[in-house]
Design a protein around this motif. Structure first.
Motif, PDB file in Angstrom:
ATOM      1  N   UNK A  39       9.760  66.286  57.399  1.00 51.21           N
ATOM      2  CA  UNK A  39      10.613  65.104  57.390  1.00 51.21           C
ATOM      3  C   UNK A  39      12.022  65.488  57.813  1.00 51.21           C
ATOM      4  N   UNK A  40      12.805  64.469  58.213  1.00 44.20           N
ATOM      5  CA  UNK A  40      14.220  64.701  58.496  1.00 44.20           C
ATOM      6  C   UNK A  40      15.054  64.362  57.260  1.00 44.20           C
ATOM      7  N   UNK A  41      16.377  64.416  57.381  1.00 44.50           N
ATOM      8  CA  UNK A  41      17.247  64.221  56.228  1.00 44.50           C
ATOM      9  C   UNK A  41      17.322  62.769  55.790  1.00 44.50           C
ATOM     10  N   UNK A  42      16.703  61.876  56.541  1.00 44.39           N
ATOM     11  CA  UNK A  42      16.571  60.483  56.110  1.00 44.39           C
ATOM     12  C   UNK A  42      15.259  60.235  55.376  1.00 44.39           C
ATOM     13  N   UNK A  43      14.467  61.289  55.231  1.00 50.77           N
ATOM     14  CA  UNK A  43      13.183  61.160  54.563  1.00 50.77           C
ATOM     15  C   UNK A  43      12.088  60.616  55.462  1.00 50.77           C
ATOM     16  N   UNK A  44      12.330  60.591  56.768  1.00 51.77           N
ATOM     17  CA  UNK A  44      11.360  60.056  57.725  1.00 51.77           C
ATOM     18  C   UNK A  44      10.460  61.184  58.248  1.00 51.77           C
TER      19      UNK A  44
ATOM     20  N   UNK B 112      14.639  65.110  47.236  1.00 54.26           N
ATOM     21  CA  UNK B 112      15.768  65.972  47.580  1.00 54.26           C
ATOM     22  C   UNK B 112      17.050  65.406  46.983  1.00 54.26           C
ATOM     23  N   UNK B 113      17.871  66.308  46.423  1.00 50.45           N
ATOM     24  CA  UNK B 113      19.111  65.901  45.764  1.00 50.45           C
ATOM     25  C   UNK B 113      20.305  66.563  46.431  1.00 50.45           C
ATOM     26  N   UNK B 114      21.485  65.975  46.221  1.00 49.57           N
ATOM     27  CA  UNK B 114      22.720  66.595  46.707  1.00 49.57           C
ATOM     28  C   UNK B 114      23.263  67.549  45.643  1.00 49.57           C
ATOM     29  N   UNK B 115      24.409  68.147  45.907  1.00 47.09           N
ATOM     30  CA  UNK B 115      24.954  69.158  44.998  1.00 47.09           C
ATOM     31  C   UNK B 115      25.450  68.568  43.684  1.00 47.09           C
TER      32      UNK B 115
ATOM     33  N   UNK C 171      15.351  70.668  47.325  1.00 45.99           N
ATOM     34  CA  UNK C 171      14.131  70.053  46.786  1.00 45.99           C
ATOM     35  C   UNK C 171      14.164  70.091  45.258  1.00 45.99           C
ATOM     36  N   UNK C 172      13.752  69.011  44.626  1.00 43.03           N
ATOM     37  CA  UNK C 172      13.726  68.945  43.168  1.00 43.03           C
ATOM     38  C   UNK C 172      12.489  68.175  42.723  1.00 43.03           C
ATOM     39  N   UNK C 173      11.938  68.587  41.578  1.00 46.90           N
ATOM     40  CA  UNK C 173      10.747  67.931  41.024  1.00 46.90           C
ATOM     41  C   UNK C 173      11.123  67.188  39.747  1.00 46.90           C
TER      42      UNK C 173
ATOM     43  N   UNK D   6      19.714  61.821  43.716  1.00 45.69           N
ATOM     44  CA  UNK D   6      18.642  61.711  44.701  1.00 45.69           C
ATOM     45  C   UNK D   6      19.170  61.174  46.026  1.00 45.69           C
ATOM     46  N   UNK D   7      18.868  61.889  47.097  1.00 44.52           N
ATOM     47  CA  UNK D   7      19.167  61.435  48.450  1.00 44.52           C
ATOM     48  C   UNK D   7      17.868  60.997  49.132  1.00 44.52           C
ATOM     49  N   UNK D   8      16.810  61.749  48.878  1.00 41.80           N
ATOM     50  CA  UNK D   8      15.455  61.373  49.316  1.00 41.80           C
ATOM     51  C   UNK D   8      14.622  61.254  48.047  1.00 41.80           C
ATOM     52  N   UNK D   9      14.093  60.099  47.799  1.00 48.34           N
ATOM     53  CA  UNK D   9      13.417  59.817  46.545  1.00 48.34           C
ATOM     54  C   UNK D   9      12.195  60.719  46.321  1.00 48.34           C
TER      55      UNK D   9
END
Length: 295
Positions: free
Chosen positions: A249-254, A213-216, A203-205, A220-223
């Protein structure tokens, strides 16, 4: 006071693991344990504090008041494995539990013997062989299983480790960085807050105070469209909708479980502990109620 105490419990123990069948609950201000599928009481409420079961044991405290209670560790039958003797304690992780003695924190094994002597102002559970620890001035680093600092205590904030990656903030006004511990390299970001990586996402703000949510790599993976967010666990993450209620939510942001809870939680072995109104509830990954009690 009870409200503040319970919020502390949710924050402190929501990430710790519990056994397949036992879940803690509160009755008449005492902690006990119930069977998660039948709701039958297994360990009678008798503790001034108790945590989740982890590695076959759980932290528990006894005394007239919480602040004067002594902490030890029980087995799944409610019998003491380590008699109450510490001023505070956390659950076992990687065969070590953090405990406080004479104002300092260290770690004991399952025999109650110190394997890292009390020396820290505060410390947390081990993950991937490393643990967050602070010695003075509220500065944080990461220690190994001997108590040696692998990442020196020079950061205002540092997260748990995931796949050798941690997130750091050098000073309270600084933007966060993603640190590769072994390579000793970091990626500078424009994030104003981060939580620990889990399931390869953190999680990132952003600068507009929205969470995603961001990757390593810091992409951004989830906006960032949420007003708050917690780390993933078992494929789901708690997020806040418009400064109001929380859902998952799931990893698709749903959305998997609609926003309806007052405080977030984390899934482990299929259950999450959450707060909804005056109720404390355990729900499954479909959002169905499994067990509840009043706070």
């Amino acid at each position: 006071m009870k409200k503040i105490f319970f919020l502390y419990l949710l924050t402190l123990f929501s990430l710790n693991s519990y056994t397949q069948n036992l879940i803690w609950f509160i009755e008449n201000d005492k902690f006990g344990y119930a069977h998660k599928t039948t709701g039958r009481t297994v360990i009678t409420p008798q503790f001034t504090f108790a945590g989740y079961f982890s590695e076959g044991t759980a932290v528990a405290a006894v005394g007239n008041h919480l602040l004067s209670s002594k902490y030890g560790f029980i087995n799944e039958k409610g019998k003491w494995l380590i008699i109450p003797q510490f001023n505070a304690a956390g659950n076992f992780s990687e065969a070590k539990a953090r405990v406080q003695q004479n104002g300092k924190w260290g770690y004991v094994n399952k025999k109650g013997i110190f394997i890292i002597q009390p020396q820290f102002a505060l410390c947390y559970d081990f993950k991937e062989g490393l643990a967050q620890a602070s010695v003075k001035n509220n500065l944080w680093g990461l220690i190994d299983s001997t108590g040696k600092f692998i990442v020196q205590p020079e950061f205002y904030s540092i997260t748990d480790v995931f796949a050798g990656i941690t997130c750091i903030q050098k000073n309270i006004t600084d933007k966060w960085e993603i640190l590769d511990i072994k390579k000793k390299t970091s990626i500078k970001t424009n994030f104003t807050r981060m939580h620990a990586f889990a399931d390869s996402l953190a999680p990132a703000r952003d600068t507009s105070n929205k969470w995603g949510f961001v990757n390593t790599h810091g992409n951004w993976v989830i906006q960032p469209i949420f007003t708050n967010a917690s780390s993933f666990s078992e494929g789901l993450a708690a997020v806040e909708k418009e400064y109001g209620s929380w859902g998952f939510i799931n990893k698709n942001g749903e959305w998997v479980i609609p926003a309806q809870f007052d405080r977030p939680g984390y899934f482990f072995k299929g259950l999450a502990l959450l707060e909804k109104g005056s109720d404390i509830v355990y729900v499954d990954k479909e959002g169905s109620l499994v067990f509840s009690f009043k706070r």
